[in-house]
Design a protein around this motif. Structure first.
Motif, mmCIF file in Angstrom:
data_model
loop_
_atom_site.group_PDB
_atom_site.id
_atom_site.type_symbol
_atom_site.label_atom_id
_atom_site.label_comp_id
_atom_site.label_asym_id
_atom_site.label_seq_id
_atom_site.Cartn_x
_atom_site.Cartn_y
_atom_site.Cartn_z
ATOM 1 N N VAL A 50 -11.844 -47.579 75.702
ATOM 2 C CA VAL A 50 -12.607 -46.546 75.170
ATOM 3 C C VAL A 50 -11.679 -45.467 74.186
ATOM 4 C CG1 VAL A 50 -14.105 -44.236 75.648
ATOM 5 C CG2 VAL A 50 -14.471 -46.261 77.029
ATOM 6 N N MET A 51 -10.798 -45.186 74.678
ATOM 7 C CA MET A 51 -9.786 -44.412 73.723
ATOM 8 C C MET A 51 -9.257 -44.978 72.537
ATOM 9 S SD MET A 51 -7.206 -42.872 76.666
ATOM 10 C CE MET A 51 -6.433 -41.928 75.781
ATOM 11 N N GLY A 52 -9.023 -46.369 72.577
ATOM 12 C CA GLY A 52 -9.049 -47.022 71.368
ATOM 13 C C GLY A 52 -9.954 -47.129 70.548
ATOM 14 N N LEU A 53 -11.140 -47.428 70.959
ATOM 15 C CA LEU A 53 -12.412 -47.002 70.184
ATOM 16 C C LEU A 53 -12.513 -45.810 69.314
ATOM 17 C CD1 LEU A 53 -15.088 -49.244 72.468
ATOM 18 C CD2 LEU A 53 -14.094 -49.875 70.270
ATOM 19 N N VAL A 54 -12.455 -44.653 70.177
ATOM 20 C CA VAL A 54 -12.243 -43.476 69.302
ATOM 21 C C VAL A 54 -11.323 -43.321 68.185
ATOM 22 C CG1 VAL A 54 -12.000 -40.946 70.045
ATOM 23 C CG2 VAL A 54 -13.136 -42.318 71.597
ATOM 24 N N CYS A 55 -10.221 -43.773 68.475
ATOM 25 C CA CYS A 55 -9.194 -43.864 67.425
ATOM 26 C C CYS A 55 -9.542 -44.675 66.351
ATOM 27 C CB CYS A 55 -7.758 -44.182 68.129
ATOM 28 S SG CYS A 55 -6.414 -43.749 67.010
ATOM 29 N N SER A 56 -10.271 -45.768 66.672
ATOM 30 C CA SER A 56 -10.446 -46.809 65.502
ATOM 31 C C SER A 56 -11.549 -46.324 64.367
ATOM 32 C CB SER A 56 -10.979 -48.246 66.240
ATOM 33 O OG SER A 56 -12.171 -47.929 66.752
ATOM 34 N N ILE A 57 -12.338 -45.294 64.919
ATOM 35 C CA ILE A 57 -13.209 -44.819 63.822
ATOM 36 C C ILE A 57 -12.709 -43.992 62.821
ATOM 37 C CG2 ILE A 57 -15.570 -43.557 63.551
ATOM 38 C CD1 ILE A 57 -16.198 -44.052 66.619
ATOM 39 N N PRO A 58 -11.915 -42.850 63.059
ATOM 40 C CA PRO A 58 -11.026 -42.337 61.935
ATOM 41 C C PRO A 58 -10.256 -43.095 61.102
ATOM 42 C CG PRO A 58 -10.266 -41.476 63.997
ATOM 43 C CD PRO A 58 -11.525 -42.288 64.303
ATOM 44 N N LEU A 59 -9.545 -44.194 62.013
ATOM 45 C CA LEU A 59 -8.800 -45.228 61.140
ATOM 46 C C LEU A 59 -9.487 -46.154 60.316
ATOM 47 C CD1 LEU A 59 -6.065 -46.802 60.743
ATOM 48 C CD2 LEU A 59 -6.904 -48.469 62.876
ATOM 49 N N ALA A 60 -10.746 -46.602 60.471
ATOM 50 C CA ALA A 60 -11.571 -47.170 59.460
ATOM 51 C C ALA A 60 -11.984 -46.373 58.310
ATOM 52 C CB ALA A 60 -12.838 -47.761 60.355
ATOM 53 N N LEU A 61 -12.318 -45.118 58.724
ATOM 54 C CA LEU A 61 -12.776 -44.095 57.617
ATOM 55 C C LEU A 61 -11.701 -43.489 56.749
ATOM 56 C CD1 LEU A 61 -14.723 -41.403 59.640
ATOM 57 C CD2 LEU A 61 -15.826 -43.308 58.104
ATOM 58 N N PHE A 62 -10.293 -43.713 57.244
ATOM 59 C CA PHE A 62 -9.314 -43.595 56.350
ATOM 60 C C PHE A 62 -8.878 -44.517 55.613
ATOM 61 C CE2 PHE A 62 -5.428 -40.420 56.606
ATOM 62 C CZ PHE A 62 -4.934 -40.817 55.354
ATOM 63 N N ILE A 63 -9.285 -45.840 56.005
ATOM 64 C CA ILE A 63 -8.849 -47.285 55.121
ATOM 65 C C ILE A 63 -9.772 -47.285 54.170
ATOM 66 C CG2 ILE A 63 -8.988 -49.758 55.316
ATOM 67 C CD1 ILE A 63 -7.982 -49.506 57.996
ATOM 68 N N ARG A 64 -11.318 -46.837 54.569
ATOM 69 C CA ARG A 64 -12.224 -46.864 53.512
ATOM 70 C C ARG A 64 -11.697 -45.961 52.159
ATOM 71 N NH1 ARG A 64 -18.185 -45.006 55.046
ATOM 72 N NH2 ARG A 64 -17.405 -43.213 55.088
ATOM 73 N N GLY A 65 -11.260 -44.656 52.657
ATOM 74 C CA GLY A 65 -10.913 -43.818 51.690
ATOM 75 C C GLY A 65 -9.956 -44.115 50.887
ATOM 76 N N VAL A 66 -8.979 -44.948 51.101
ATOM 77 C CA VAL A 66 -7.877 -45.092 50.497
ATOM 78 C C VAL A 66 -8.264 -46.257 49.551
ATOM 79 C CG1 VAL A 66 -5.544 -46.536 50.535
ATOM 80 C CG2 VAL A 66 -5.932 -44.798 52.259
ATOM 81 N N LYS A 67 -9.202 -47.283 50.170
ATOM 82 C CA LYS A 67 -9.653 -48.276 49.188
ATOM 83 C C LYS A 67 -10.670 -47.750 48.022
ATOM 84 C CE LYS A 67 -9.632 -52.235 52.427
ATOM 85 N NZ LYS A 67 -10.356 -53.196 53.137
ATOM 86 N N SER A 68 -10.970 -46.342 48.187
ATOM 87 C CA SER A 68 -12.119 -46.140 47.348
ATOM 88 C C SER A 68 -11.289 -45.078 46.296
ATOM 89 C CB SER A 68 -13.174 -45.511 47.920
ATOM 90 O OG SER A 68 -12.757 -44.268 48.779
ATOM 91 N N ALA A 69 -10.149 -44.732 46.698
ATOM 92 C CA ALA A 69 -9.502 -43.936 45.948
ATOM 93 C C ALA A 69 -9.110 -44.640 44.649
ATOM 94 C CB ALA A 69 -7.929 -43.410 46.685
ATOM 95 N N ARG A 70 -8.845 -43.660 43.477
ATOM 96 C CA ARG A 70 -8.501 -43.974 42.266
ATOM 97 C C ARG A 70 -7.041 -43.622 41.899
ATOM 98 N NH1 ARG A 70 -11.921 -47.679 40.609
ATOM 99 N NH2 ARG A 70 -11.613 -47.056 38.381
ATOM 100 N N VAL A 71 -6.247 -44.108 41.053
ATOM 101 C CA VAL A 71 -5.086 -44.081 40.360
ATOM 102 C C VAL A 71 -5.255 -42.519 39.548
ATOM 103 C CG1 VAL A 71 -3.069 -44.548 38.908
ATOM 104 C CG2 VAL A 71 -3.947 -46.128 40.641
ATOM 105 N N VAL A 72 -4.291 -41.584 39.661
ATOM 106 C CA VAL A 72 -4.349 -40.242 38.958
ATOM 107 C C VAL A 72 -3.245 -40.311 37.739
ATOM 108 C CG1 VAL A 72 -5.628 -38.935 40.839
ATOM 109 C CG2 VAL A 72 -3.270 -39.072 40.638
#
Length: 275
Positions: free
Chosen positions: A253-275
């Motif tokens: 359960v604790m691992g699942l709680v941590c995996s949600i923001p991990l997935a959101l962070f990964i998605r954010g990095v993939k969608s980021a643009r070079v500045v």
């Protein structure tokens, strides 16, 4: 251009020495874990040490090494995800080495993990210092849920330190002696808690350090939970320790709680643009 292009990594200075020390950490980790499994009596003279660390040696080989080597390979290909995962992979290895150093007597295993702990501190500090925090911040700001990710990171840091305090206070009240293996587990928890709390707060406040460390801290914490589940499943197979289903479910359960923001962070990095 996406943030994963080879020439877009936000680093300052040369990473060659950091690559070299990371590869040395990988080789020493593999050597130490493999030798400990093959010659357990020489590495773990007491049964309680074998119960605590033989399954963890398997975790190092199955999870720790792929984490580190995968991060290195991905970074070499120019991936921002790989670069931000890399500190987490080093932190995962450092966490484990600290536990070994505080639990083992003067054996080859102790010496190997003492070297790994020193190398891990040097390499982790060197890597974080070479990541351009302002550029990472500029790329990721607004692409990730900073408050969710930062709040979860800091919350786990607080949870870990509270657990350490509970163990210490309970032992003092009961007048009992903490076993070496239990003490060794609590030392790295106390070690990583400030990093989690500071990194989480920095991300919550949208500071550069939070963007640099956030993904690595989420990665490391998620893999700690995954490794602990593997550990608990292997322990009754490789040693005489009993299997406790409730422990596995709580960690899951604790691992699942941590995996949600991990997935959101990964998605954010993939969608980021070079500045």
């Amino acid at each position: 251009m996406s943030s994963d292009q080879p020439d877009s990594l936000p680093v300052k200075g040369d990473l060659r020495y950091i690559y070299a020390s990371s590869l040395l950490i990988a080789m020493l980790s593999a050597l130490g874990a493999a030798l400990a499994i093959l010659f357990r009596g020489h590495f773990y003279p007491a049964e309680e040490l074998a119960q605590a660390f033989i399954p963890n040696d398997v975790v190092i080989l199955a999870i720790g090494l792929p984490m580190l080597l995968g991060s290195l390979w991905s970074t070499r290909r120019g991936s921002l995800l790989g670069l931000l995962f890399w500190p987490g992979a080093l932190f995962f290895g450092l966490y484990n080495s600290i536990a070994y150093v505080f639990a083992l007597p003067l054996t080859w295993g102790f010496l190997i993990h003492l070297c790994l702990a020193v190398l891990g501190v040097y390499t982790l500090i060197g890597l974080v210092a070479r990541i351009d925090g302002e550029t990472v911040q500029a790329r990721l700001a607004g692409s990730i849920p900073e408050k969710i990710c930062g709040g979860v990171i800091a919350s786990f840091g607080i949870l870990f330190i509270l657990r350490v305090l509970y163990v210490l206070i309970n032992a003092l009240i009961a007048g009992s002696v903490i076993l070496e293996t239990e003490f060794a587990v609590n030392v790295p928890d106390a070690f990583i808690s400030p990093a989690l709390i500071m990194g989480g707060i920095a991300l919550w406040k949208r500071k550069a350090l939070g963007y640099v460390s956030g993904l690595g801290l989420l990665f490391q914490t998620s893999m700690l939970f995954a490794g602990l589940i593997v550990f608990l499943l292997l322990q009754p197979i490789l040693t005489t320790a009993p299997f406790v289903l409730t422990d596995v479910l709580v960690i899951l359960v604790m691992g699942l709680v941590c995996s949600i923001p991990l997935a959101l962070f990964i998605r954010g990095v993939k969608s980021a643009r070079v500045v």
